[in-house]
Scaffold this motif. Sequence first.
Motif, PDB file in Angstrom:
ATOM      1  N   UNK A 233      -1.717 -11.987   4.105  1.00 51.98           N
ATOM      2  CA  UNK A 233      -1.324 -12.669   5.336  1.00 51.98           C
ATOM      3  C   UNK A 233      -0.195 -11.946   6.065  1.00 51.98           C
ATOM      4  N   UNK A 234       0.247 -10.815   5.538  1.00 51.33           N
ATOM      5  CA  UNK A 234       1.286 -10.030   6.193  1.00 51.33           C
ATOM      6  C   UNK A 234       0.644  -8.873   6.959  1.00 51.33           C
ATOM      7  N   UNK A 235       0.819  -8.883   8.268  1.00 52.64           N
ATOM      8  CA  UNK A 235       0.243  -7.811   9.083  1.00 52.64           C
ATOM      9  C   UNK A 235       0.863  -6.459   8.725  1.00 52.64           C
ATOM     10  N   UNK A 236       2.180  -6.437   8.493  1.00 49.42           N
ATOM     11  CA  UNK A 236       2.839  -5.173   8.171  1.00 49.42           C
ATOM     12  C   UNK A 236       2.346  -4.620   6.841  1.00 49.42           C
ATOM     13  N   UNK A 237       2.129  -5.492   5.863  1.00 47.90           N
ATOM     14  CA  UNK A 237       1.580  -5.031   4.593  1.00 47.90           C
ATOM     15  C   UNK A 237       0.188  -4.431   4.793  1.00 47.90           C
ATOM     16  N   UNK A 238      -0.652  -5.127   5.534  1.00 45.74           N
ATOM     17  CA  UNK A 238      -2.028  -4.663   5.734  1.00 45.74           C
ATOM     18  C   UNK A 238      -2.054  -3.292   6.412  1.00 45.74           C
ATOM     19  N   UNK A 239      -1.220  -3.113   7.413  1.00 49.95           N
ATOM     20  CA  UNK A 239      -1.203  -1.837   8.126  1.00 49.95           C
ATOM     21  C   UNK A 239      -0.716  -0.717   7.209  1.00 49.95           C
ATOM     22  N   UNK A 240       0.331  -0.983   6.433  1.00 53.01           N
ATOM     23  CA  UNK A 240       0.843   0.031   5.503  1.00 53.01           C
ATOM     24  C   UNK A 240      -0.211   0.381   4.464  1.00 53.01           C
ATOM     25  N   UNK A 241      -0.855  -0.649   3.905  1.00 58.26           N
ATOM     26  CA  UNK A 241      -1.844  -0.436   2.842  1.00 58.26           C
ATOM     27  C   UNK A 241      -3.054   0.330   3.350  1.00 58.26           C
ATOM     28  N   UNK A 242      -3.534  -0.027   4.529  1.00 61.73           N
ATOM     29  CA  UNK A 242      -4.720   0.650   5.060  1.00 61.73           C
ATOM     30  C   UNK A 242      -4.432   2.113   5.348  1.00 61.73           C
ATOM     31  N   UNK A 243      -3.216   2.388   5.809  1.00 58.41           N
ATOM     32  CA  UNK A 243      -2.825   3.781   6.051  1.00 58.41           C
ATOM     33  C   UNK A 243      -2.790   4.550   4.734  1.00 58.41           C
ATOM     34  N   UNK A 244      -2.253   3.931   3.676  1.00 58.65           N
ATOM     35  CA  UNK A 244      -2.192   4.596   2.369  1.00 58.65           C
ATOM     36  C   UNK A 244      -3.596   4.851   1.818  1.00 58.65           C
ATOM     37  N   UNK A 245      -4.505   3.922   2.036  1.00 55.93           N
ATOM     38  CA  UNK A 245      -5.890   4.098   1.588  1.00 55.93           C
ATOM     39  C   UNK A 245      -6.511   5.315   2.253  1.00 55.93           C
ATOM     40  N   UNK A 246      -6.312   5.451   3.554  1.00 55.14           N
ATOM     41  CA  UNK A 246      -6.872   6.589   4.292  1.00 55.14           C
ATOM     42  C   UNK A 246      -6.244   7.894   3.810  1.00 55.14           C
ATOM     43  N   UNK A 247      -4.926   7.886   3.619  1.00 55.53           N
ATOM     44  CA  UNK A 247      -4.237   9.112   3.193  1.00 55.53           C
ATOM     45  C   UNK A 247      -4.700   9.576   1.820  1.00 55.53           C
ATOM     46  N   UNK A 248      -5.093   8.630   0.957  1.00 56.07           N
ATOM     47  CA  UNK A 248      -5.583   9.000  -0.377  1.00 56.07           C
ATOM     48  C   UNK A 248      -7.071   9.297  -0.399  1.00 56.07           C
ATOM     49  N   UNK A 249      -7.736   9.185   0.730  1.00 54.74           N
ATOM     50  CA  UNK A 249      -9.170   9.447   0.792  1.00 54.74           C
ATOM     51  C   UNK A 249     -10.000   8.403   0.078  1.00 54.74           C
ATOM     52  N   UNK A 250      -9.540   7.146   0.101  1.00 55.95           N
ATOM     53  CA  UNK A 250     -10.224   6.067  -0.611  1.00 55.95           C
ATOM     54  C   UNK A 250     -10.976   5.123   0.326  1.00 55.95           C
ATOM     55  N   UNK A 251     -11.119   5.529   1.580  1.00 55.02           N
ATOM     56  CA  UNK A 251     -11.716   4.651   2.577  1.00 55.02           C
ATOM     57  C   UNK A 251     -13.130   4.209   2.272  1.00 55.02           C
ATOM     58  N   UNK A 252     -13.887   4.992   1.513  1.00 52.84           N
ATOM     59  CA  UNK A 252     -15.259   4.598   1.184  1.00 52.84           C
ATOM     60  C   UNK A 252     -15.306   3.497   0.127  1.00 52.84           C
ATOM     61  N   UNK A 253     -14.225   3.313  -0.587  1.00 49.87           N
ATOM     62  CA  UNK A 253     -14.207   2.346  -1.681  1.00 49.87           C
ATOM     63  C   UNK A 253     -13.301   1.143  -1.431  1.00 49.87           C
ATOM     64  N   UNK A 254     -12.289   1.298  -0.585  1.00 50.29           N
ATOM     65  CA  UNK A 254     -11.259   0.255  -0.497  1.00 50.29           C
ATOM     66  C   UNK A 254     -10.945  -0.085   0.948  1.00 50.29           C
ATOM     67  N   UNK A 255     -10.544  -1.338   1.151  1.00 50.31           N
ATOM     68  CA  UNK A 255      -9.980  -1.772   2.423  1.00 50.31           C
ATOM     69  C   UNK A 255      -9.028  -2.933   2.166  1.00 50.31           C
ATOM     70  N   UNK A 256      -8.014  -3.023   2.996  1.00 47.92           N
ATOM     71  CA  UNK A 256      -7.091  -4.157   2.965  1.00 47.92           C
ATOM     72  C   UNK A 256      -7.157  -4.853   4.315  1.00 47.92           C
TER      73      UNK A 256
END
Length: 432
Positions: A233-256
């Motif tokens: 429910x935290x927008x700032x958390x979601x944005x940070x997490x999604x950016x980290x997912x992309x940077x690690x190349x995990x976009x095909x497996x994960x989303x927040x």
Amino acid sequence: MTTMKDARTDKLNLAQILEILSDGTLPIRFTAYDGSATGPEDAPYGLHLNSTRGTTYLATAPGDLGMARAYVSGDLEARGVHPGDPYALLKIMGDDIHLRRPSAKVLAAITRSLGWDLLRPIAPPPQEHLPRWRRVAEGLRHSRSRDAEVIHHHYDVSNTFYEYVLGPSMTYTCACYPDVDATLEEAQENKYRLVFEKLGLQPGDRLLDIGCGWGGMVRYAARRGVKVIGATLSREQAEWAQKAIVEEGLGDLAEVRFSDYRDVPETGFDAISSIGLTEHIGVHNYPAYFGLLKDKLREGGRLLNHCITRPDNRSNARAGGFIDRYVFPDGELTGSGRIITEIQNVGLEVRHEENLREHYALTLKGWCENLVRNWDDAVAEVGEGTARVWGLYMAGSRLGFERNVVQLHQVLAVKLGPKGEAHVPLRPWWNG
């Protein structure tokens, strides 16, 4: 030392008032703006009350809320400790200072000494949230709108500030220490490993991580081939997490997702992790909460619920004044027995539970060390008042876990098949 007779006949200074309220047994040095002092001159720790505003905070909100207001505003200064970690001072105060309720005559003398001007309530520090009765305007307790608002109050402080406090893992939940010499980062990684193994996750499995924070569990599982949806429910958390997912190349497996966990439409998950969410949902909502999680699991799917608990199942679930106004508005805690009961009552089978109480004390110690190390940057980011809130909250919570005021339980449950099939090994299959 001031006596009760003195209190009835003379005007009291601030140190004398404290002596009366504490029976004069002070292990710390107390000094005040009126020039008065009490306690050992060579005490390693102390408090200095530097303004009339601080006196008003202390007098108009007795207990932890008044102390917090005076401390957060800077009107009550801690001596001998860093504001990012006042643990040592809180420990000695909790052990050796026992305030008592004065008689009516003594209370009248204290009131006369302070004067009515200092007893008129004033606005609290800006870091303080609305009291419970005023939050009704935000919606009923634990309604979706009110839950979103209080989560915003606590978690949307600043991602940069959380980086200073939490460290590289950006994990704001109890770690699991393999030994007392492990670093905070090693212990957080070990916690995710423990959750992953308890859930029995394998490459290709589907995991739902609710209240996912900055996505630590999401990314841990995705790195191991698990498909993960995280919700916060935290927008700032979601944005940070999604950016980290992309940077690690995990976009095909994960989303927040920036989403209420109740709005996740997918079902049939192999596992659900709930790490540090249950404290926020309200005890009376447990049946609906665990019922929803059961519905989202496939047969044989597992749930790992990780949350702060009370050491019994009888205490008032609501938090005290400081925690409710400054840290977790609307937060509620109950015992592990109540949590296990509610999980069982929706039809899930509890397979294992354990208490990680001491681990949370060590985790909080690590967070305080981070805050002290990054104090100047943290203050520049959020202001000294907010930084003081966090130092006080984390140091006090550390003491609470050490003293068994609060605990941390992990409960592992499974959704059985139609004939009672649990699809789990006969003995624990994870590395403790």
